[in-house]
Design a protein around this motif. Structure first.
Motif, short mmCIF file in Angstrom:
data_model
loop_
_atom_site.label_atom_id
_atom_site.label_comp_id
_atom_site.label_asym_id
_atom_site.label_seq_id
_atom_site.Cartn_x
_atom_site.Cartn_y
_atom_site.Cartn_z
N ALA A 28 -1.23 7.31 -2.57
CA ALA A 28 -0.04 6.54 -2.23
C ALA A 28 -0.22 5.72 -0.96
O ALA A 28 0.35 4.63 -0.82
N TYR A 29 -1.02 6.22 0.00
CA TYR A 29 -1.22 5.48 1.25
C TYR A 29 -1.93 4.16 1.00
O TYR A 29 -1.50 3.10 1.48
N SER A 30 -3.03 4.20 0.27
CA SER A 30 -3.78 2.98 0.00
C SER A 30 -2.95 2.00 -0.83
O SER A 30 -2.95 0.79 -0.56
N LYS A 31 -2.24 2.51 -1.82
CA LYS A 31 -1.40 1.66 -2.66
C LYS A 31 -0.31 0.98 -1.83
O LYS A 31 -0.02 -0.21 -2.02
N ALA A 32 0.28 1.73 -0.89
CA ALA A 32 1.35 1.18 -0.07
C ALA A 32 0.83 0.09 0.86
O ALA A 32 1.50 -0.93 1.07
N ILE A 33 -0.35 0.30 1.43
CA ILE A 33 -0.94 -0.71 2.33
C ILE A 33 -1.25 -1.98 1.55
O ILE A 33 -0.99 -3.10 2.01
N ILE A 34 -1.80 -1.83 0.36
CA ILE A 34 -2.10 -3.00 -0.48
C ILE A 34 -0.81 -3.74 -0.83
O ILE A 34 -0.74 -4.97 -0.74
N LYS A 35 0.22 -3.00 -1.23
CA LYS A 35 1.49 -3.62 -1.61
C LYS A 35 2.12 -4.36 -0.43
O LYS A 35 2.78 -5.39 -0.61
N ALA A 36 1.92 -3.84 0.79
CA ALA A 36 2.49 -4.47 1.98
C ALA A 36 1.69 -5.67 2.45
O ALA A 36 2.12 -6.38 3.36
N GLY A 37 0.50 -5.89 1.86
CA GLY A 37 -0.29 -7.07 2.20
C GLY A 37 -1.53 -6.81 3.01
O GLY A 37 -2.10 -7.73 3.60
N GLY A 38 -2.00 -5.55 3.03
CA GLY A 38 -3.21 -5.21 3.76
C GLY A 38 -4.30 -4.68 2.86
O GLY A 38 -4.11 -4.52 1.65
#
Length: 245
Positions: A28-38
């Motif tokens: 979930a951490y990696s997915k959230a960072i990608i979704k936020a634009g990182g």
């Protein structure tokens, strides 16, 4: 944001998996960072010097959730209700955090990561809010991880207040029994649960993006306590990237 996406280093713990010592991180951490634009880069706890070199490639640092923090690191003996600890991971993350601060990187701590941030800078923790505080609410929910279960009050004129749309009340999810107790001079509390438990801390220096939240925004749906918070962190990482170009 234009140009190359900002890179976020995420510290990763070690644990046995299928009989092998493995690097473990909730996806979930990696997915959230990608979704936020990182773009996420994982920093496994195998070699601190390697992590320092990897961190130099990153535009920000995320300290994720995980096991309890060993009270040795804030000068206390373990209470009966202390959970599983991994002092090697604590030492590793404190070192990586200090290097990130030395490199002036934006830092976001989530749950355990908030405790690491507080302890590394000289603060202490409640080892178990249930046994150390009276009239506390349920801080380790049994509802699904994506469901917010209690409210928090956000301090006005804070970084957290600004990046969550200037809202003074948020609903958050909750999966912890340790919590911030004494706060070092470099940080200030900026959110509180109804029982007084500190739910967020940030740098006293308004020019630094150093923020720790006790909840798990990476697990929530697109609410201010998730989306705008993570997007604010990524904006700070992007600004750091531009500053260094």
């Amino acid at each position: 944001m234009n140009g190359i996406l900002p890179v976020v280093g995420i510290t990763v713990s070690s644990s046995m998996h299928n009989g092998n010592l493995s690097s473990i991180l909730n996806l979930a951490y990696s997915k959230a960072i990608i979704k936020a634009g990182g773009l996420p880069i994982l920093l496994p706890s195998v070699d601190r010097e390697a992590a320092y070199k990897s961190l130099a490639l990153c535009d920000g640092l995320l300290l994720p959730g995980g096991d309890d923090i060993d009270p040795f690191f804030f000068g206390e003996e373990p209470v009966q209700s202390l959970g599983k600890v991994n002092p090697q991971q604590d030492d590793y993350e404190i070192g990586v955090l200090n290097e990130a601060l030395e490199q002036n990187k934006p830092v976001l701590g989530i749950c355990r990561g908030t405790g690491i941030l507080n302890v590394a800078l000289g603060g202490t923790l409640f080892q178990d809010v249930g046994s150390e505080l009276k009239n506390y609410i349920k801080h380790h929910q049994e509802a699904p991880r994506s469901v917010p279960t209690h409210s928090i009050a956000v301090v006005e004129n804070s970084l957290l207040h600004d990046i969550t749309g200037r809202k003074t009340n948020l609903r958050v999810n909750s999966f912890h029994h340790q919590a911030v107790k004494s706060i070092p001079s470099a940080l200030r509390p900026v959110a509180f649960a109804p029982d007084g438990v500190i739910e967020a801390v940030e740098s006293v220096n308004p020019k630094q993006f150093i923020l720790g939240v006790q909840w798990h925004p990476e697990e929530l749906n697109d609410t201010p306590s998730r989306a705008t918070l993570l997007e604010g962190f990524i904006r700070a990482c992007h600004a750091n990237k531009k500053r260094l170009q």
